[in-house]
Design a protein around this motif. Structure first.
Motif, PDB file in Angstrom:
ATOM      1  N   LEU A 165       0.793  -1.222   0.000  1.00 57.75           N
ATOM      2  CA  LEU A 165       0.000   0.000   0.000  1.00 57.75           C
ATOM      3  C   LEU A 165       0.831   1.282   0.000  1.00 57.75           C
ATOM      4  O   LEU A 165       0.272   2.374  -0.096  1.00 57.75           O
ATOM      5  CB  LEU A 165      -0.938   0.019   1.216  1.00 57.75           C
ATOM      6  CG  LEU A 165      -2.082  -0.994   1.177  1.00 57.75           C
ATOM      7  CD1 LEU A 165      -2.952  -0.845   2.417  1.00 57.75           C
ATOM      8  CD2 LEU A 165      -2.926  -0.800  -0.074  1.00 57.75           C
ATOM      9  N   VAL A 189       0.363   6.179   2.158  1.00 53.98           N
ATOM     10  CA  VAL A 189      -0.543   5.104   1.763  1.00 53.98           C
ATOM     11  C   VAL A 189      -1.219   5.487   0.455  1.00 53.98           C
ATOM     12  O   VAL A 189      -1.711   6.610   0.297  1.00 53.98           O
ATOM     13  CB  VAL A 189      -1.595   4.853   2.860  1.00 53.98           C
ATOM     14  CG1 VAL A 189      -2.674   3.897   2.361  1.00 53.98           C
ATOM     15  CG2 VAL A 189      -0.928   4.296   4.114  1.00 53.98           C
ATOM     16  N   ASP A 190      -1.227   4.559  -0.479  1.00 51.38           N
ATOM     17  CA  ASP A 190      -1.871   4.762  -1.774  1.00 51.38           C
ATOM     18  C   ASP A 190      -3.368   4.509  -1.598  1.00 51.38           C
ATOM     19  O   ASP A 190      -3.804   3.362  -1.423  1.00 51.38           O
ATOM     20  CB  ASP A 190      -1.272   3.787  -2.791  1.00 51.38           C
ATOM     21  CG  ASP A 190      -1.747   4.054  -4.206  1.00 51.38           C
ATOM     22  OD1 ASP A 190      -2.894   4.524  -4.370  1.00 51.38           O
ATOM     23  OD2 ASP A 190      -0.987   3.782  -5.150  1.00 51.38           O
ATOM     24  N   GLU A 191      -4.153   5.575  -1.624  1.00 53.63           N
ATOM     25  CA  GLU A 191      -5.585   5.450  -1.353  1.00 53.63           C
ATOM     26  C   GLU A 191      -6.294   4.606  -2.410  1.00 53.63           C
ATOM     27  O   GLU A 191      -7.248   3.875  -2.107  1.00 53.63           O
ATOM     28  CB  GLU A 191      -6.231   6.827  -1.255  1.00 53.63           C
ATOM     29  CG  GLU A 191      -7.618   6.807  -0.668  1.00 53.63           C
ATOM     30  CD  GLU A 191      -8.124   8.184  -0.309  1.00 53.63           C
ATOM     31  OE1 GLU A 191      -9.209   8.267   0.280  1.00 53.63           O
ATOM     32  OE2 GLU A 191      -7.426   9.185  -0.620  1.00 53.63           O
ATOM     33  N   LYS A 193      -5.050   2.015  -4.009  1.00 49.88           N
ATOM     34  CA  LYS A 193      -4.779   0.611  -3.714  1.00 49.88           C
ATOM     35  C   LYS A 193      -5.505   0.168  -2.444  1.00 49.88           C
ATOM     36  O   LYS A 193      -5.871  -1.010  -2.307  1.00 49.88           O
ATOM     37  CB  LYS A 193      -3.272   0.376  -3.565  1.00 49.88           C
ATOM     38  CG  LYS A 193      -2.513   0.411  -4.878  1.00 49.88           C
ATOM     39  CD  LYS A 193      -1.072  -0.002  -4.675  1.00 49.88           C
ATOM     40  CE  LYS A 193      -0.321  -0.048  -6.007  1.00 49.88           C
ATOM     41  NZ  LYS A 193       1.102  -0.457  -5.823  1.00 49.88           N
ATOM     42  N   LEU A 194      -5.707   1.106  -1.521  1.00 49.96           N
ATOM     43  CA  LEU A 194      -6.416   0.784  -0.284  1.00 49.96           C
ATOM     44  C   LEU A 194      -7.825   0.277  -0.592  1.00 49.96           C
ATOM     45  O   LEU A 194      -8.342  -0.631   0.057  1.00 49.96           O
ATOM     46  CB  LEU A 194      -6.484   2.017   0.613  1.00 49.96           C
ATOM     47  CG  LEU A 194      -7.247   1.886   1.924  1.00 49.96           C
ATOM     48  CD1 LEU A 194      -6.599   0.828   2.824  1.00 49.96           C
ATOM     49  CD2 LEU A 194      -7.289   3.230   2.651  1.00 49.96           C
ATOM     50  N   LEU A 195      -8.444   0.851  -1.601  1.00 46.84           N
ATOM     51  CA  LEU A 195      -9.802   0.457  -1.979  1.00 46.84           C
ATOM     52  C   LEU A 195      -9.863  -0.950  -2.571  1.00 46.84           C
ATOM     53  O   LEU A 195     -10.936  -1.531  -2.691  1.00 46.84           O
ATOM     54  CB  LEU A 195     -10.371   1.467  -2.983  1.00 46.84           C
ATOM     55  CG  LEU A 195     -10.532   2.903  -2.461  1.00 46.84           C
ATOM     56  CD1 LEU A 195     -10.999   3.815  -3.578  1.00 46.84           C
ATOM     57  CD2 LEU A 195     -11.486   2.949  -1.274  1.00 46.84           C
ATOM     58  N   ILE A 214      -5.156   5.002   9.257  1.00 48.19           N
ATOM     59  CA  ILE A 214      -4.818   5.228   7.851  1.00 48.19           C
ATOM     60  C   ILE A 214      -5.414   6.539   7.359  1.00 48.19           C
ATOM     61  O   ILE A 214      -4.729   7.355   6.712  1.00 48.19           O
ATOM     62  CB  ILE A 214      -5.309   4.054   6.977  1.00 48.19           C
ATOM     63  CG1 ILE A 214      -4.572   2.766   7.367  1.00 48.19           C
ATOM     64  CG2 ILE A 214      -5.094   4.369   5.499  1.00 48.19           C
ATOM     65  CD1 ILE A 214      -5.094   1.522   6.661  1.00 48.19           C
ATOM     66  N   TYR A 215      -6.669   6.762   7.682  1.00 46.19           N
ATOM     67  CA  TYR A 215      -7.309   7.983   7.190  1.00 46.19           C
ATOM     68  C   TYR A 215      -6.831   9.227   7.936  1.00 46.19           C
ATOM     69  O   TYR A 215      -6.807  10.326   7.352  1.00 46.19           O
ATOM     70  CB  TYR A 215      -8.831   7.837   7.243  1.00 46.19           C
ATOM     71  CG  TYR A 215      -9.331   6.992   6.088  1.00 46.19           C
ATOM     72  CD1 TYR A 215      -9.355   7.496   4.789  1.00 46.19           C
ATOM     73  CD2 TYR A 215      -9.709   5.663   6.282  1.00 46.19           C
ATOM     74  CE1 TYR A 215      -9.773   6.724   3.718  1.00 46.19           C
ATOM     75  CE2 TYR A 215     -10.130   4.880   5.218  1.00 46.19           C
ATOM     76  CZ  TYR A 215     -10.152   5.419   3.940  1.00 46.19           C
ATOM     77  OH  TYR A 215     -10.552   4.638   2.871  1.00 46.19           O
ATOM     78  N   LEU A 218      -3.713  10.097   6.022  1.00 47.31           N
ATOM     79  CA  LEU A 218      -4.017  10.754   4.748  1.00 47.31           C
ATOM     80  C   LEU A 218      -4.515  12.187   4.974  1.00 47.31           C
ATOM     81  O   LEU A 218      -4.151  13.104   4.229  1.00 47.31           O
ATOM     82  CB  LEU A 218      -5.067   9.939   3.982  1.00 47.31           C
ATOM     83  CG  LEU A 218      -4.592   8.565   3.486  1.00 47.31           C
ATOM     84  CD1 LEU A 218      -5.772   7.761   2.931  1.00 47.31           C
ATOM     85  CD2 LEU A 218      -3.502   8.716   2.427  1.00 47.31           C
ATOM     86  N   HIS A 219      -5.325  12.372   6.003  1.00 46.72           N
ATOM     87  CA  HIS A 219      -5.823  13.711   6.327  1.00 46.72           C
ATOM     88  C   HIS A 219      -4.679  14.646   6.703  1.00 46.72           C
ATOM     89  O   HIS A 219      -4.685  15.842   6.387  1.00 46.72           O
ATOM     90  CB  HIS A 219      -6.828  13.617   7.476  1.00 46.72           C
ATOM     91  CG  HIS A 219      -7.251  14.945   8.020  1.00 46.72           C
ATOM     92  ND1 HIS A 219      -6.628  15.522   9.125  1.00 46.72           N
ATOM     93  CD2 HIS A 219      -8.208  15.821   7.630  1.00 46.72           C
ATOM     94  CE1 HIS A 219      -7.205  16.688   9.376  1.00 46.72           C
ATOM     95  NE2 HIS A 219      -8.153  16.892   8.488  1.00 46.72           N
TER      96      HIS A 219
END
Length: 250
Positions: A165, A189-191, A193-195, A214-215, A218-219
Motif C-alpha cells: 500500500l 498510503v496509496d488510497e 490501492k487501499l480500496l 490510515i485515514y 491521509l488527512h
C-alpha cells in the motif's frame, strides 16, 4: 540509535548507582530544535494530524515506520520558541518522554547530561528503601505505554507493506521563505490501492481501530501548508530580531 535521538549521555538507570538521583520535570523542548522529524505511533495520528504531516520512512532493512514531519528544513524546526515552549497543538510522545527512554530490550535509560537530574534538587526516583518512587513509577508507566504503542505500530506498518500500500511521496513545496524544497525519501498510503484490499483485512483494521489511523495519516498531509506558514512566521521573527540587534549596535 534512533531510540536515543536527543540524548547526549545516555546511561541505563540503576537502582544502586542512582539511589540518590532526583528529577525535576520541565515542559520546555529546546533539546528538540535541531531535528525536522520524529517517529510517531499510530495512536497519536489523530492528535498529530491537526498540524503535523504524517509520512512513512523506510530504513535500510526495508522496514517502514511513521514519522511526524516537524519542519520543511533540515536539522531544525520552528515549533518551539526561544524559551523552549511548544508552539503547535500536539507534542509527539517521542519528544515528551525525554530525558527518559526505554530501549528495545526494555532497558530504562536517561540522559545523564540533562540538567533536570541532580542529587540535591528535584523529586526522588527511589525512596529510602531503594524502591521506585511515585515519580519513577509514573515515568515507567509512560515508557511502557509508549513501547507497547511503538510495537503495535511496527506491526501495523509491516501489514501495510505486505499489502503493498505504500507509494513514494516526492514533491516540491515552499518552505516559508520563498524558496522551494523537494521532499524525497518519504512514503504515503496509496488510497487507490487501499480500496482494492480484501474486505477481510479491511474488517480487521476496522475492528482494531487501525483503519482510522490510515485515514488520519491521509488527512494529515494537508498540514504541509501549516508547516510552511509556521516557517514563514519564524523567519519573520528572526529577521525582526536581527534588525533590532543591528540597530542597537548602531
Amino acid at each position: 540509535m534512533s531510540e536515543l535521538l536527543f540524548y547526549r549521555k545516555p546511561v541505563a538507570l540503576n537502582r544502586e548507582n542512582h539511589r540518590n538521583l532526583k528529577f525535576s520535570p520541565d515542559s520546555k523542548f529546546l533539546f528538540s530544535r535541531e531535528i525536522n522529524s520524529v517517529p510517531l505511533t499510530g495512536i497519536e495520528f489523530f492528535e498529530a494530524s491537526r498540524d503535523l504531516p504524517i509520512f512513512f520512512s523506510r530504513n535500510e532493512s526495508g522496514q517502514y515506520f511513521p514519522l511526524a514531519l516537524l519542519s520543511l528544513r533540515n536539522n531544525q524546526h520552528a515549533l518551539v520558541d526561544e524559551d523552549g515552549s511548544w508552539q503547535g497543538s500536539y507534542v509527539p510522545a517521542f519528544i515528551r518522554r525525554y530525558p527518559f527512554a526505554m530501549t528495545g530490550n526494555q532497558t530504562v535509560c536517561f540522559d545523564e547530561g540533562c540538567k533536570q537530574f541532580s542529587e540535591e534538587v528535584g523529586e526522588p526516583l527511589f525512596d529510602e528503601q531503594g524502591e521506585n518512587s511515585t515519580t519513577l513509577n509514573n515515568v515507567l508507566q509512560f515508557l511502557t505505554n509508549f513501547d507497547k504503542s511503538y510495537k503495535a505500530t511496527q506491526e501495523f506498518s509491516a501489514t501495510l507493506a505486505e499489502q503493498q500500500l505504500f507509494k513514494s511521496f516526492d514533491m516540491q513545496v515552499m518552505a516559508g521563505d520563498g524558496k522551494p524544497v523537494r521532499l524525497e525519501g518519504l512514503h504515503v498510503v496509496d488510497e487507490a490501492k487501499l480500496l482494492e484490499v480484501e474486505p477481510e483485512q479491511v474488517q480487521r483494521w476496522f475492528k482494531s481501530g487501525q483503519l482510522a489511523w490510515i485515514y488520519a495519516h491521509l488527512h494529515s498531509l494537508g498540514a504541509l501548508r501549516q508547516l510552511s506558514k509556521q516557517q514563514a512566521q519564524a523567519n519573520a521573527v528572526a529577521e525582526a530580531k536581527e534588525k533590532a540587534e543591528a540597530g542597537a549596535l548602531n
